[in-house]
Design a protein around this motif. Structure first.
Motif, short mmCIF file in Angstrom:
data_model
loop_
_atom_site.label_atom_id
_atom_site.label_comp_id
_atom_site.label_asym_id
_atom_site.label_seq_id
_atom_site.Cartn_x
_atom_site.Cartn_y
_atom_site.Cartn_z
N LEU A 164 0.85 -1.14 -0.02
CA LEU A 164 0.04 0.04 -0.01
C LEU A 164 0.74 1.27 0.16
N SER A 181 -8.39 2.43 -1.30
CA SER A 181 -7.14 1.57 -1.26
C SER A 181 -6.88 0.90 0.21
N THR A 184 -9.43 -1.76 1.23
CA THR A 184 -9.04 -2.95 0.64
C THR A 184 -8.03 -3.72 1.02
N LEU A 185 -7.02 -3.15 1.59
CA LEU A 185 -5.89 -3.77 2.47
C LEU A 185 -6.53 -4.33 3.80
N ILE A 236 -1.41 -2.30 -3.97
CA ILE A 236 -2.93 -1.80 -3.68
C ILE A 236 -3.05 -0.32 -3.76
N CYS A 239 -7.72 1.56 -5.88
CA CYS A 239 -8.47 0.35 -5.97
C CYS A 239 -9.84 0.25 -4.99
N TRP A 294 -1.05 -5.42 -10.46
CA TRP A 294 -1.94 -3.93 -9.98
C TRP A 294 -3.46 -4.02 -10.79
#
Length: 334
Positions: A164, A181, A184-185, A236, A239, A294
């Motif tokens: 990230l 992002s 998402t992580l 990441i 996204c 990615w």
């Protein structure tokens, strides 16, 4: 920002592995101020790049470029100031780095500063009709300490990295691009810890300082270890928004044939489809020189001013499920 991310991870995830930190020093040049003259009037130029430490006075003919054409890389523009009214795709600047102009001026607002040492890039709202320009600028060196944080899941000789990239000098923690992002992580990390897959190698989660698209933190981190033990980097960035594309190329291909074919087969078996695109942003992620997986939303420039309230939790979870499925299957025998 680093402390904010650590706090979010610790609050949302149980049984979190030990979070480690590392620090680095960096030095780069920034343009303090710049001016030119249009029709005899002094005009301030807004620097939108950093890293340049060349001439403080530039006097050169102006060449206007319309359209983003790769063939510009074949020209030697070292004695020209390039004027581009509209830059539709920031990756075009990589071609200009090859032709090496004295300076670049554009009417396109570039919201995220970019790292280019070869020449300065300026924004100006006024149209340029003059055949020659004189630019005067001043620069200064800045020394910075920055930190990465990382943690490991699983055991094994080989690593898969989940990166990230953040930039505390630019990013807003409430922006769509950052918060999507980060979310998402977090969801991906929850799955990796609770399901305890994939097995057979270590998954290293790293929150790295990207230093305005130059990926300085990740670059320095992986250069401290044996790169032959890193299988791939999952990036990441931009996204969790719902329209992700598989980024297959920047200046060069980001994926080798093994990873590209493997990802395609995994998605086909799952009945999933992700469009493939060349990166439309300016990025130096190529310098990592490892396979980079990615999935990103494009164009990225439009994401920087939107707030996290535009995010859809269901879209984030759908993307995380797909990404976890790929990670889990990537290095298993078919």
């Amino acid at each position: 920002m680093r402390e904010y991310i650590k706090r979010v991870i610790s609050n949302k995830i149980k049984d979190i592995p030990q979070i480690q930190e590392e620090s680095f020093q960096t030095e780069y040049s920034v343009i303090k101020k710049a001016l030119t003259y249009l029709d005899g009037k002094k005009i301030k130029l807004k620097p939108v790049s950093f890293g340049y430490h060349g001439k403080k006075e530039i006097k050169a003919p102006v060449i206007e470029i319309k359209g983003n054409f790769p063939h510009i890389a074949l020209q030697n523009l070292s004695d020209k100031i390039v004027y581009i009214e509209n830059i539709e795709n920031l990756s075009f600047l990589h071609y200009l780095k090859i032709s090496n102009p004295a300076a670049v001026i554009t009417n396109t607002e570039i919201r995220k500063p970019i790292f280019i040492e070869n020449f300065p890039v300026f924004y100006i709202p006024s149209f340029i009709k003059q055949e020659e320009l004189y630019i005067k600028l001043s620069t200064k060196k800045i020394k910075k300490e920055y930190r990465n944080i990382f943690l490991d899941i699983g055991v094994g000789t080989y690593f898969i990295y989940i990166n990230l990239p953040v930039d505390s000098r630019f990013q807003d923690i409430n922006s769509l691009s950052f918060y999507g992002s980060l979310s998402t992580l977090i969801y991906l990390l929850e799955k990796l810890i609770s399901i305890k897959y994939p097995k057979g190698y270590r998954t290293r989660i790293i929150i790295s300082d990207m230093l305005f698209s130059d990926y300085e933190g990740l670059y320095n981190h992986i250069n401290k270890i044996d790169k032959d033990k890193i299988l791939s980097i999952i990036n990441i960035e931009n996204c969790g928004i719902g329209n992700e594309k598989l980024i297959i190329k920047n200046r060069r291909n980001l994926l080798d044939s093994f990873h590209y074919i493997r990802i395609k087969k995994i998605l086909e078996k799952a009945g999933k489809t992700y469009n493939e695109e060349k990166l439309e942003d300016y990025s130096n992620i190529d310098r990592i020189n490892l396979p980079v997986i990615w999935f990103a939303s494009q164009p990225n420039e439009s994401l920087y001013n939107l707030k996290k309230e535009f995010l859809n939790e269901k879209l984030i979870l759908n993307f995380v499920n797909d990404l976890f499925f790929i990670i889990n299957k990537l290095y298993k025998d078919s």
